[in-house]
Scaffold this motif. Structure first.
Motif, PDB file in Angstrom:
ATOM      1  N   SER A 146       0.765  -1.288  -0.188  1.00 33.71           N
ATOM      2  CA  SER A 146      -0.258  -0.133  -0.160  1.00 33.71           C
ATOM      3  C   SER A 146       0.928   1.384  -0.033  1.00 33.71           C
ATOM      4  CB  SER A 146      -0.974   0.050   1.265  1.00 33.71           C
ATOM      5  OG  SER A 146      -0.165   0.068   2.550  1.00 33.71           O
ATOM      6  N   SER A 147       2.121   1.215   0.148  1.00 34.64           N
ATOM      7  CA  SER A 147       2.841   2.313   0.052  1.00 34.64           C
ATOM      8  C   SER A 147       2.859   2.863  -1.177  1.00 34.64           C
ATOM      9  CB  SER A 147       4.556   1.898   0.338  1.00 34.64           C
ATOM     10  OG  SER A 147       5.331   2.869   0.186  1.00 34.64           O
ATOM     11  N   PRO A 148       2.997   4.380  -1.173  1.00 33.24           N
ATOM     12  CA  PRO A 148       2.742   5.297  -2.384  1.00 33.24           C
ATOM     13  C   PRO A 148       4.431   5.067  -2.959  1.00 33.24           C
ATOM     14  CG  PRO A 148       3.161   6.549  -0.355  1.00 33.24           C
ATOM     15  CD  PRO A 148       2.534   5.296   0.027  1.00 33.24           C
ATOM     16  N   LEU A 149       5.248   4.575  -2.179  1.00 29.96           N
ATOM     17  CA  LEU A 149       6.719   4.530  -2.920  1.00 29.96           C
ATOM     18  C   LEU A 149       6.725   3.191  -3.738  1.00 29.96           C
ATOM     19  CD1 LEU A 149       8.964   5.324   0.153  1.00 29.96           C
ATOM     20  CD2 LEU A 149       8.661   6.680  -2.030  1.00 29.96           C
ATOM     21  N   MET A 150       5.424   2.545  -3.788  1.00 30.60           N
ATOM     22  CA  MET A 150       5.427   1.261  -4.841  1.00 30.60           C
ATOM     23  C   MET A 150       5.406   1.974  -6.085  1.00 30.60           C
ATOM     24  SD  MET A 150       6.245  -1.181  -2.880  1.00 30.60           S
ATOM     25  CE  MET A 150       6.074  -2.376  -4.211  1.00 30.60           C
ATOM     26  N   GLN A 151       4.605   3.025  -6.132  1.00 31.04           N
ATOM     27  CA  GLN A 151       4.538   3.482  -7.721  1.00 31.04           C
ATOM     28  C   GLN A 151       5.868   4.324  -8.153  1.00 31.04           C
ATOM     29  OE1 GLN A 151       0.804   6.071  -8.730  1.00 31.04           O
ATOM     30  NE2 GLN A 151       2.414   7.658  -8.482  1.00 31.04           N
ATOM     31  N   THR A 152       6.159   5.006  -7.188  1.00 24.01           N
ATOM     32  CA  THR A 152       7.501   5.854  -7.476  1.00 24.01           C
ATOM     33  C   THR A 152       8.580   4.846  -7.905  1.00 24.01           C
ATOM     34  OG1 THR A 152       7.018   7.356  -5.632  1.00 24.01           O
ATOM     35  CG2 THR A 152       9.081   7.280  -6.513  1.00 24.01           C
ATOM     36  N   ALA A 153       8.648   3.572  -7.239  1.00 20.12           N
ATOM     37  CA  ALA A 153       9.623   2.525  -7.621  1.00 20.12           C
ATOM     38  C   ALA A 153       9.356   1.925  -8.948  1.00 20.12           C
ATOM     39  CB  ALA A 153       9.661   1.393  -6.818  1.00 20.12           C
ATOM     40  N   ALA A 154       7.850   1.864  -9.206  1.00 22.25           N
ATOM     41  CA  ALA A 154       7.445   1.392 -10.581  1.00 22.25           C
ATOM     42  C   ALA A 154       8.119   2.645 -11.757  1.00 22.25           C
ATOM     43  CB  ALA A 154       6.243   1.112 -10.757  1.00 22.25           C
ATOM     44  N   ALA A 155       7.951   3.654 -11.339  1.00 23.82           N
ATOM     45  CA  ALA A 155       8.115   4.939 -12.449  1.00 23.82           C
ATOM     46  C   ALA A 155       9.669   4.657 -12.467  1.00 23.82           C
ATOM     47  CB  ALA A 155       7.564   6.129 -11.674  1.00 23.82           C
ATOM     48  N   PHE A 156      10.258   4.690 -11.365  1.00 18.36           N
ATOM     49  CA  PHE A 156      11.941   4.799 -11.469  1.00 18.36           C
ATOM     50  C   PHE A 156      12.395   3.776 -12.508  1.00 18.36           C
ATOM     51  CE2 PHE A 156      16.039   3.448 -10.108  1.00 18.36           C
ATOM     52  CZ  PHE A 156      16.880   4.880  -9.675  1.00 18.36           C
ATOM     53  N   GLU A 157      11.805   2.373 -12.321  1.00 22.25           N
ATOM     54  CA  GLU A 157      12.272   1.103 -13.116  1.00 22.25           C
ATOM     55  C   GLU A 157      12.027   1.609 -14.621  1.00 22.25           C
ATOM     56  OE1 GLU A 157      14.436  -1.129 -12.097  1.00 22.25           O
ATOM     57  OE2 GLU A 157      14.426   0.197 -10.602  1.00 22.25           O
ATOM     58  N   SER A 158      10.780   2.113 -14.678  1.00 24.40           N
ATOM     59  CA  SER A 158      10.381   2.385 -16.231  1.00 24.40           C
ATOM     60  C   SER A 158      11.214   3.557 -16.855  1.00 24.40           C
ATOM     61  CB  SER A 158       8.669   2.939 -16.204  1.00 24.40           C
ATOM     62  OG  SER A 158       8.387   3.266 -17.519  1.00 24.40           O
ATOM     63  N   VAL A 159      11.751   4.424 -16.034  1.00 25.71           N
ATOM     64  CA  VAL A 159      12.569   5.344 -16.588  1.00 25.71           C
ATOM     65  C   VAL A 159      13.931   4.735 -17.010  1.00 25.71           C
ATOM     66  CG1 VAL A 159      13.883   7.469 -16.266  1.00 25.71           C
ATOM     67  CG2 VAL A 159      11.310   7.342 -15.819  1.00 25.71           C
ATOM     68  N   SER A 160      14.241   3.836 -15.959  1.00 29.34           N
ATOM     69  CA  SER A 160      15.657   3.170 -16.173  1.00 29.34           C
ATOM     70  C   SER A 160      15.495   2.383 -17.347  1.00 29.34           C
ATOM     71  CB  SER A 160      16.202   2.171 -14.492  1.00 29.34           C
ATOM     72  OG  SER A 160      16.105   2.940 -13.665  1.00 29.34           O
ATOM     73  N   ASP A 161      14.522   1.609 -17.611  1.00 26.93           N
ATOM     74  CA  ASP A 161      14.191   1.153 -18.771  1.00 26.93           C
ATOM     75  C   ASP A 161      14.521   1.650 -20.075  1.00 26.93           C
ATOM     76  OD1 ASP A 161      14.080  -1.449 -17.556  1.00 26.93           O
ATOM     77  OD2 ASP A 161      11.909  -1.452 -17.573  1.00 26.93           O
ATOM     78  N   GLU A 162      13.913   2.948 -19.916  1.00 29.45           N
ATOM     79  CA  GLU A 162      13.801   3.732 -21.179  1.00 29.45           C
ATOM     80  C   GLU A 162      15.171   4.440 -21.468  1.00 29.45           C
ATOM     81  OE1 GLU A 162      11.716   4.453 -23.640  1.00 29.45           O
ATOM     82  OE2 GLU A 162      10.660   2.770 -22.892  1.00 29.45           O
ATOM     83  N   PHE A 163      15.943   4.552 -20.304  1.00 32.53           N
ATOM     84  CA  PHE A 163      17.276   5.136 -20.562  1.00 32.53           C
ATOM     85  C   PHE A 163      18.202   4.100 -21.158  1.00 32.53           C
ATOM     86  CE2 PHE A 163      21.412   5.498 -18.763  1.00 32.53           C
ATOM     87  CZ  PHE A 163      22.126   6.760 -19.344  1.00 32.53           C
ATOM     88  N   THR A 164      18.076   2.985 -20.906  1.00 31.94           N
ATOM     89  CA  THR A 164      18.842   1.814 -21.584  1.00 31.94           C
ATOM     90  C   THR A 164      18.626   1.762 -23.095  1.00 31.94           C
ATOM     91  OG1 THR A 164      17.494   0.007 -20.809  1.00 31.94           O
ATOM     92  CG2 THR A 164      19.210   0.458 -19.298  1.00 31.94           C
ATOM     93  N   PHE A 165      17.340   1.973 -23.170  1.00 26.94           N
ATOM     94  CA  PHE A 165      16.849   1.642 -24.694  1.00 26.94           C
ATOM     95  C   PHE A 165      17.127   2.772 -25.515  1.00 26.94           C
ATOM     96  CE2 PHE A 165      15.013  -2.077 -23.304  1.00 26.94           C
ATOM     97  CZ  PHE A 165      14.785  -2.978 -24.354  1.00 26.94           C
ATOM     98  N   VAL A 166      17.549   4.060 -24.771  1.00 30.83           N
ATOM     99  CA  VAL A 166      18.143   5.209 -25.587  1.00 30.83           C
ATOM    100  C   VAL A 166      19.647   4.846 -25.917  1.00 30.83           C
ATOM    101  CG1 VAL A 166      18.719   7.529 -25.267  1.00 30.83           C
ATOM    102  CG2 VAL A 166      16.340   6.916 -24.526  1.00 30.83           C
ATOM    103  N   VAL A 167      20.230   4.361 -24.979  1.00 30.50           N
ATOM    104  CA  VAL A 167      21.737   4.223 -24.991  1.00 30.50           C
ATOM    105  C   VAL A 167      22.073   2.945 -25.761  1.00 30.50           C
ATOM    106  CG1 VAL A 167      23.881   3.696 -23.715  1.00 30.50           C
ATOM    107  CG2 VAL A 167      22.378   5.522 -22.889  1.00 30.50           C
ATOM    108  N   GLY A 168      21.600   1.827 -25.565  1.00 28.26           N
ATOM    109  CA  GLY A 168      21.966   0.607 -25.929  1.00 28.26           C
ATOM    110  C   GLY A 168      21.748   0.492 -27.667  1.00 28.26           C
ATOM    111  N   PRO A 169      20.726   0.959 -28.197  1.00 27.15           N
ATOM    112  CA  PRO A 169      20.948   0.951 -29.924  1.00 27.15           C
ATOM    113  C   PRO A 169      22.031   1.598 -30.506  1.00 27.15           C
ATOM    114  CG  PRO A 169      18.636   1.151 -29.000  1.00 27.15           C
ATOM    115  CD  PRO A 169      19.488   1.296 -27.834  1.00 27.15           C
ATOM    116  N   VAL A 170      22.243   2.991 -29.845  1.00 28.40           N
ATOM    117  CA  VAL A 170      23.432   3.541 -30.483  1.00 28.40           C
ATOM    118  C   VAL A 170      24.676   3.086 -30.249  1.00 28.40           C
ATOM    119  CG1 VAL A 170      24.681   6.114 -29.937  1.00 28.40           C
ATOM    120  CG2 VAL A 170      21.936   5.779 -29.948  1.00 28.40           C
ATOM    121  N   LEU A 171      24.885   2.546 -29.006  1.00 35.20           N
ATOM    122  CA  LEU A 171      26.158   1.883 -28.815  1.00 35.20           C
ATOM    123  C   LEU A 171      26.392   0.729 -29.536  1.00 35.20           C
ATOM    124  CD1 LEU A 171      28.793   1.331 -27.298  1.00 35.20           C
ATOM    125  CD2 LEU A 171      27.425   0.334 -25.462  1.00 35.20           C
ATOM    126  N   ALA A 172      25.238  -0.138 -29.979  1.00 35.17           N
ATOM    127  CA  ALA A 172      25.289  -1.295 -30.558  1.00 35.17           C
ATOM    128  C   ALA A 172      25.493  -1.057 -32.202  1.00 35.17           C
ATOM    129  CB  ALA A 172      24.201  -2.300 -30.461  1.00 35.17           C
TER     130      ALA A 172
END
Length: 426
Positions: A146-172
């Motif tokens: 029930s913690s509101p930080l669960m939503q924040t954690a989900a958002a943090f991980e979503s942003v982290s995923d997007e960050f890797t998909f910005v960097v990864g294709p360029v590097l590859a």
């Protein structure tokens, strides 16, 4: 013993989230370990295209890799729940590296395309499920659905995923075009081993294994047996359709206007909308419950996809993907935070892998269908795929909305009765 921050007394901000004990110990290795996944598809495409001379074969290899991952990821997640993340992750990174190097070796021999397509199956099947494992660690670290930080954690991980998909294709792409066509996959395999081993070494934040003895006569049921998880899987299939349809259709559009170099810019606008909206969404305390927010975000995503097929100008297709991406972020964040409230901890990692697998599977189908449509009728037809996928998923999601209400006392899928703290409902 210190616990998570008092989320009821603090706003659900990222600073509060990252003060959670043990968080940094798995956040940084987790980010490094998931970077290779963002390099895999484009590296496979570029190597297979170089080896066979066919974009069609290269696309098929990428689709097979994604479908194989989607089908095998939930099994990997279930094993991680039962035996522990480290026990599953260490063999997975070794098998994945060997499978990738097998593709590289086959490509170097000039073997027929069918062998390369067959070799793509184990590559996808052995992809380490780092993202779901990190999300499962957040659930343990916060220890309160029930913690509101669960939503924040989900958002943090979503942003982290997007960050890797910005960097990864360029590097590859830089490695494949500037060093050697196989360099992207070799780097992907190397980073998988290094990052995966570093993440697996973080034992203190690892969720406990939930084993069931054979003598008890009780077995873990799949997370997919929960109706709420099935509803979220359908939603993520639609999200995958947006990703796949956008990739193919934007590439076709930039070819049609003879400006292929803009493809990365336009898709970057889509990714930017996703990342920025997800980050902002996770920092807000919402009055409405997660079910209402998920349905609203998904309806917005469907509406945002509607005008894409009719947009024939560069100006419109510079803005519309940004708007569509802005609804993707809230959809993903809300769905992942719902998992923590709907699913017993005994199958939590598996539930997360069903969602990530659904995105990969929906994307593989969308890439194939959008490719056929754009070949036959141009990019406008390909842009109908995101609309069709989200419209169908929204109809199913609305029909199953009753299953998206968290229950104060959840029925565990192990056959016993599991009790969870009360959570807010719509």
């Amino acid at each position: 013993m210190s616990g998570p921050p008092d989320s009821k007394a603090q706003s659900p901000g990222y600073r509060t989230l990252l003060r959670t004990p043990k968080a940094w110990a798995f956040v940084v290795p987790g980010l490094a370990a998931r970077q290779p996944l963002a390099m895999l598809t484009i590296s496979m495409v570029l190597l297979v295209r170089h080896a066979t001379g066919s974009y069609g074969t290269a696309g098929a290899a990428a689709a097979i890799t994604g479908a194989s991952m989607a089908l095998c990821a939930p099994r990997s997640g279930r094993l991680a729940d039962r035996y522990g993340q480290r026990a599953v992750l260490l063999p997975a990174i070794a098998l994945h590296a060997l499978s990738v190097l097998g593709v590289v070796a086959l490509a170097a021999t000039g073997i027929t395309a069918w062998w390369l397509l067959a070799a793509a199956v184990p590559v996808g099947a052995t992809v380490p499920q780092i993202g779901p494992m990190v999300r499962a660690r957040w659930a343990v670290a916060l220890d309160d659905p029930s913690s509101p930080l669960m939503q924040t954690a989900a958002a943090f991980e979503s942003v982290s995923d997007e960050f890797t998909f910005v960097v990864g294709p360029v590097l590859a792409t830089a490695l494949c075009t500037g060093v050697h066509p196989a360099a992207g996959l070799v780097a992907e395999a190397s980073l998988t081993v290094a990052g995966g081993a570093l993440f697996a070494a973080q034992r203190l934040s690892e969720p406990p294994a939930h084993r069931v003895s054979a003598s008890s006569g009780v077995a873990h049921a799949s997370a997919l047996s929960l109706p709420g998880v099935r509803a979220l899987v359908v939603a993520f299939l639609g999200v995958g359709a947006v990703f796949g349809g956008m990739q193919v259709s934007l590439a076709a559009f930039t070819q049609e206007i003879d400006r292929p170099g803009l493809n990365g810019v336009l898709y970057g606008m889509f990714a930017a909308g996703n990342m920025l909206a997800g980050a902002a969404y996770g920092a807000v305390s919402w009055r409405h419950g997660p079910r209402t927010r998920l349905l609203a975000a998904y309806a917005g995503l469907t509406v945002a996809c509607a005008p894409l097929w009719a947009a024939h100008s560069l100006a419109l297709l510079s803005v519309l993907p940004l708007i569509a991406g802005a609804f993707i972020g809230p959809t993903i964040v809300t769905a992942y935070s719902l998992v923590d409230a709907l699913v017993p901890r005994t199958v939590r990692t598996e539930a997360f892998t069903w969602l990530t697998g659904a995105v990969a599977f929906g994307q593989a189908i969308a890439v194939t269908v959008a490719g056929l449509l754009t070949d036959a009728q141009g990019s406008s037809a390909g842009f109908a795929v995101p609309l069709a996928g989200t419209a169908l998923a929204l109809a199913v999601l609305a029909g199953l909305r009753a299953h998206l209400l968290p229950h104060p006392a959840g029925r565990a899928v192990t056959g016993g009765i599991g009790h969870r703290p009360p959570v807010s409902v719509d």
